[in-house]
Design a protein around this motif. Structure first.
Motif, PDB file in Angstrom:
ATOM      1  N   CYS A   1       0.834  -1.206   0.000  1.00 40.21           N
ATOM      2  CA  CYS A   1       0.000   0.000   0.000  1.00 40.21           C
ATOM      3  C   CYS A   1       0.869   1.258   0.000  1.00 40.21           C
ATOM      4  O   CYS A   1       1.552   1.539   0.982  1.00 40.21           O
TER       5      CYS A   1
ATOM      6  N   SER B   1     -10.539   0.239   3.999  1.00 40.45           N
ATOM      7  CA  SER B   1      -9.448   0.744   3.170  1.00 40.45           C
ATOM      8  C   SER B   1      -8.280   1.064   4.092  1.00 40.45           C
ATOM      9  O   SER B   1      -8.459   1.283   5.290  1.00 40.45           O
TER      10      SER B   1
ATOM     11  N   THR C   1      -5.700   2.785   7.741  1.00 42.89           N
ATOM     12  CA  THR C   1      -6.713   3.173   8.723  1.00 42.89           C
ATOM     13  C   THR C   1      -6.032   3.173  10.081  1.00 42.89           C
ATOM     14  O   THR C   1      -5.376   2.198  10.436  1.00 42.89           O
TER      15      THR C   1
ATOM     16  N   GLY D   1      -6.970   7.013   5.569  1.00 41.90           N
ATOM     17  CA  GLY D   1      -6.223   7.664   4.501  1.00 41.90           C
ATOM     18  C   GLY D   1      -4.977   8.369   5.002  1.00 41.90           C
ATOM     19  O   GLY D   1      -4.790   8.582   6.199  1.00 41.90           O
TER      20      GLY D   1
END
Length: 106
Positions: A31, A73, A76, A91
């Motif tokens: 990520c 998502s 977090t 985010g």
């Protein structure tokens, strides 16, 4: 330098017993935004050492914990106080904004 706890299903319940609030960073190695937030989380761990316990939870290795906390998502960040969710940030964001989100909830 603050200690950041690597969270697993085996040690998570023990972490919840902490007297300090716990900030859990749900992330994954693939990520991009997680890689952006990671050094910021480390800085916060150092800056708030003694006021906050910081933990990182790899969602690929701990899917049950991600599901339990409704992580849809990443990154977090979930702030837990007395084992209960006190605040959630989803985010990537600059350090100043993240601190302004967390600090009032401590």
């Amino acid at each position: 330098m603050a200690n950041i706890v690597e969270v697993t299903a085996d040690n998570f319940d023990e972490l919840l017993k902490s007297d300090l609030p716990v900030l859990v960073d749900f992330w994954a190695p693939w990520c991009g935004p997680c890689r952006t937030v990671s050094p910021i989380v480390e800085e916060i761990a150092n800056d708030m050492d003694g006021r906050l316990t910081v933990a990182k939870c790899n969602v690929d290795e701990n899917q049950d914990l991600a599901v339990k906390y409704g992580v849809m998502s990443i990154p977090t960040l979930v702030l837990l106080k007395s084992g209960k969710e006190a605040h959630r940030v989803v985010g990537a964001m600059p350090k100043a904004r993240l601190v302004s989100e967390i600090e009032p909830k401590l």
